[in-house]
Design a protein around this motif. Sequence first.
Motif, short mmCIF file in Angstrom:
data_model
loop_
_atom_site.label_atom_id
_atom_site.label_comp_id
_atom_site.label_asym_id
_atom_site.label_seq_id
_atom_site.Cartn_x
_atom_site.Cartn_y
_atom_site.Cartn_z
N LEU A 191 2.53 7.58 -2.69
CA LEU A 191 1.32 6.76 -2.57
C LEU A 191 1.57 5.36 -3.11
CD1 LEU A 191 -1.34 9.41 -3.66
CD2 LEU A 191 -0.73 8.72 -1.34
N THR A 192 2.28 5.26 -4.23
CA THR A 192 2.66 3.94 -4.75
C THR A 192 3.61 3.24 -3.80
OG1 THR A 192 2.47 4.86 -6.99
CG2 THR A 192 3.56 2.73 -6.77
N GLY A 193 4.57 3.99 -3.25
CA GLY A 193 5.53 3.40 -2.32
C GLY A 193 4.86 2.84 -1.08
N ALA B 92 2.35 -4.05 1.07
CA ALA B 92 2.42 -5.40 0.48
C ALA B 92 3.56 -6.21 1.08
CB ALA B 92 2.58 -5.30 -1.03
N ALA B 93 4.66 -5.54 1.45
CA ALA B 93 5.79 -6.25 2.04
C ALA B 93 5.44 -6.87 3.38
CB ALA B 93 6.98 -5.31 2.20
N LEU C 140 -4.06 5.53 -6.89
CA LEU C 140 -4.19 6.79 -6.16
C LEU C 140 -3.17 7.82 -6.64
CD1 LEU C 140 -4.73 5.44 -2.52
CD2 LEU C 140 -6.45 6.46 -4.05
N ALA C 141 -1.96 7.36 -6.94
CA ALA C 141 -0.93 8.28 -7.45
C ALA C 141 -1.35 8.87 -8.79
CB ALA C 141 0.40 7.54 -7.58
N LEU D 137 -1.08 -1.91 -6.63
CA LEU D 137 -1.93 -1.38 -7.69
C LEU D 137 -2.86 -0.30 -7.16
CD1 LEU D 137 -2.89 -4.65 -9.64
CD2 LEU D 137 -1.23 -2.88 -10.29
N LEU D 138 -3.34 -0.48 -5.92
CA LEU D 138 -4.17 0.57 -5.31
C LEU D 138 -3.37 1.84 -5.11
CD1 LEU D 138 -6.76 1.54 -3.90
CD2 LEU D 138 -5.90 0.48 -1.80
#
Length: 449
Positions: free
Chosen positions: A211-213, A219-220, A238-239, A233-234
């Motif tokens: 989820l972070t990935g 973002a990329a 969630l993670a 950050l979102l």
Amino acid sequence: MYRALTRVLARLPGPARACVLVALLTATGIAILELVREQTGTAGFFVGLGLAVLPVPPLMAAFRWLGRAAPAPWRQLFFCFGWGACTAALIAILANSFATEWISEATTDPSAADQLGSVAIAPFVEETVKAAALLLVFLFRRRQFTGPADGFVVAGFTATGFAFTENILYLGNAFEEDLADGTGVLDSVTAATFFVRVVLSPFAHPLFTVLTGLGFGAAALSTRRARRTALPLLGLGLAMGAHALWNGSSHFGEYGFYLVYGCVMVPAFGLLLWLAVRMRRHRLRAVAAELAVYARAGWLGPAEVPALASMPARSLARALARRTGGRPAARAVSRYAADAAALALLRRQARRAGPSLGPDFTARERELLRALWLRRATAAPALARAAVMEELLPQRFGTPTPAPVPAATAPLRAPVPLQAPAAAPVPVPVPVPAPVPAPRRPALSASRR
């Protein structure tokens, strides 16, 4: 800490930066091995190590499968695995232990401290230290971070390493407890722990960190600074939430674990599995669409594009090249396919980012095109044959004849300079990079004339 580390690494040249990271992973690896061995005992450590390693190869193979359409360098993936197994695990164990002890002393209630530590402290600490590896790759290997699929793979390798070390600790402690109690194998705590952590939920930590990935991957693709900050950050939030729910499932009553596992974890795993397959197909379609531009300009043959957009055709091309030229030829085809996929994703990213990616796009495109041109003598015939054998070409192509390529022994000059993405992309409103000029045949040096 992470901000200071990134500032120090940013000031160092590439080789020195690599040495710093290797030294960091080595030091934390030695420390975590000794810490886990001290907590589990020598016998428990080796039993836990032997059992914890079992889910690692399947998980790594699954994440590598997702990334094969545009593969990241193995050294980057091994760094992520090492960060999760060594640095992140060491920081998490020390921070969790310190926080739990402090809460226990402050509340004089060890059971409440353990519950609060597992539900609130552990998810925050563990997901944060795992996310640090993604942040480092995002900042210093931005060229390999082209979308959500890259974030998915990097997060998966990091979380697999973390789960590996954590499983050693849990399984080793369970084995030591069974030795002390003299419990049989089938009724042992070790068997129960192995069943829950390795059989039922080997995907738990990867699911959280993915989820972070995905946040970093999104973002990329974004051109707005606020989104590049908010999306990771979102994903991290969630993670942490999913991790806290999973850790708290044992406190939700007798059937809380089964409820969370069946109603949350399994559907979430299925959703991410579907998303992984979809992202892989989307990447291959992007490779076909973007490389068609370079094929029309003469950088690639018409038969190469469908072969590069098909994973079976890539594998067949490597086998054909290995049969005629040995392992060096097969490696050349692999590298050629990886560079072609990177070029396609770069062009897709340039279309989305517009003029803001101009200078970096120009330099990176020229670099990738030159790499393709240098390996084309070996890779193009194998890919063309693979396209025919896999029946990927329309009937009007017939048997493709690869475009002429320079002799393998002739020294090559750089391809003709390429233009940057147009400042005012056409057509509006979809920004597109400037047309790619046709290549010139590299001339021989004076000594070869």
